[in-house]
Write an enzyme that holds these catalytic residues in place. Structure first.
Site, PDB file in Angstrom:
ATOM      1  N   CYS A   1      -2.854   4.968   6.511  1.00  0.00           N
ATOM      2  CA  CYS A   1      -4.305   5.011   6.605  1.00  0.00           C
ATOM      3  C   CYS A   1      -4.753   5.241   8.052  1.00  0.00           C
ATOM      4  O   CYS A   1      -3.936   5.229   8.977  1.00  0.00           O
ATOM      5  CB  CYS A   1      -4.880   3.708   6.087  1.00  0.00           C
ATOM      6  SG  CYS A   1      -4.495   2.328   7.160  1.00  0.00           S
TER       7      CYS A   1
ATOM      8  N   CYS B   1      -2.833  -3.468   8.852  1.00  0.00           N
ATOM      9  CA  CYS B   1      -2.257  -2.144   9.115  1.00  0.00           C
ATOM     10  C   CYS B   1      -1.615  -2.101  10.496  1.00  0.00           C
ATOM     11  O   CYS B   1      -0.633  -1.387  10.710  1.00  0.00           O
ATOM     12  CB  CYS B   1      -3.333  -1.067   9.038  1.00  0.00           C
ATOM     13  SG  CYS B   1      -4.358  -1.178   7.582  1.00  0.00           S
TER      14      CYS B   1
ATOM     15  N   ASP C   1       2.414   2.606   2.514  1.00  0.00           N
ATOM     16  CA  ASP C   1       2.406   3.353   3.766  1.00  0.00           C
ATOM     17  C   ASP C   1       3.708   3.138   4.531  1.00  0.00           C
ATOM     18  O   ASP C   1       4.313   2.075   4.463  1.00  0.00           O
ATOM     19  CB  ASP C   1       1.211   2.935   4.626  1.00  0.00           C
ATOM     20  CG  ASP C   1      -0.097   3.436   4.039  1.00  0.00           C
ATOM     21  OD1 ASP C   1      -0.030   4.330   3.177  1.00  0.00           O
ATOM     22  OD2 ASP C   1      -1.164   2.964   4.438  1.00  0.00           O
TER      23      ASP C   1
ATOM     24  N   CYS D   1       0.833  -1.213   0.000  1.00  0.00           N
ATOM     25  CA  CYS D   1       0.000   0.000   0.000  1.00  0.00           C
ATOM     26  C   CYS D   1       0.864   1.259   0.000  1.00  0.00           C
ATOM     27  O   CYS D   1       0.360   2.346  -0.196  1.00  0.00           O
ATOM     28  CB  CYS D   1      -0.957   0.023   1.189  1.00  0.00           C
ATOM     29  SG  CYS D   1      -0.131   0.174   2.778  1.00  0.00           S
TER      30      CYS D   1
HETATM   31 FE1  FES Z   1      -1.559   0.789   4.329  1.00  0.00          FE
HETATM   32 FE2  FES Z   1      -3.406   0.505   6.161  1.00  0.00          FE
HETATM   33  S1  FES Z   1      -3.710   0.745   4.068  1.00  0.00           S
HETATM   34  S2  FES Z   1      -1.282   0.530   6.410  1.00  0.00           S
END
Ligand code: FES
Length: 144
Positions: free
Chosen positions: A59, A103, A36, A34
Site C-alpha cells: 500500500c 504498514c 503485502d 494484507c
Molecule cells: Fe498491507 Fe499497508 S495495507 S502494508
C-alpha cells in the site's frame, strides 16, 4: 484518509526502488493478513550501508515508509540501522494515519531481515547481534 505531504512525496516518487544485484544482505518480509510483501537489498562495506534498495508490493504507506527508511539508513553503520524503529520512520514522514502505522513495521522488519542475512553469510548468528524477526502473522494487518 489524510496523508502528510511527506508521505505523498515518498509514495508518488519513492526513493531507492529496485534491486542490488551483488547485495551483501537481502531480506523479505510479508504481512500475512494484507498479503503485502517487501524485499530489501543492502550493500555493505566495512560495516557501513553504502546502498539500500527495495521492492514493495504494498500500500501507499508501505511504499512511503520503505522509501524513507532506505534514505535514513544509507551511509549509516550497521549498528545504527539495527536501531531504526518503525516509529522513527513514521516520525520522519510527519506521521501516518493510525490505521496505517502497522504498514511501517514492514520496512523496519525487512531491514532487520536483510541484516540478519548479512550476518548469516559471514557465519555469525543474527541472534547474537540482537536481531529478532517477527513471524509474518505477528505483524498486525492494516485495515485496508
Ligand atoms: Fe498491507 Fe499497508 S495495507 S502494508
Amino acid at each position: 484518509m489524510e496523508y502528510s505531504q511527506k508521505v505523498m512525496e515518498h509514495f508518488t516518487d519513492p526513493h531507492n526502488v529496485g534491486k542490488i544485484e551483488d547485495a551483501d544482505g537481502v531480506g523479505e518480509i510479508g504481512n500475512a493478513k494484507c498479503g503485502d510483501i517487501m524485499k530489501m537489498y543492502l550493500k555493505i562495506e566495512n560495516d557501513i550501508i553504502v546502498d539500500a534498495k527495495f521492492n514493495t508490493y504494498g500500500c501507499a504507506s508501505a511504499i512511503a515508509t520503505s522509501s524513507m527508511a532506505t534514505d535514513l539508513i544509507k551511509g549509516q553503520p550497521v549498528s545504527e540501522a539495527l536501531k531504526l524503529t518503525n516509529k522513527a520512520v513514521v516520525e520522519a514522514l510527519d506521521g501516518l494515519p493510525p490505521v496505517k502505522i502497522h504498514c511501517s513495521v514492514l520496512a523496519e522488519q525487512a531491514i532487520k531481515a536483510a541484516l540478519a542475512d548479512y550476518y548469516t553469510r559471514q557465519g555469525i548468528d543474527p541472534a547474537s547481534k540482537g536481531i529478532v524477526i517477527k513471524d509474518d502473522d505477528e505483524i498486525d494487518a492494516c485495515s485496508v
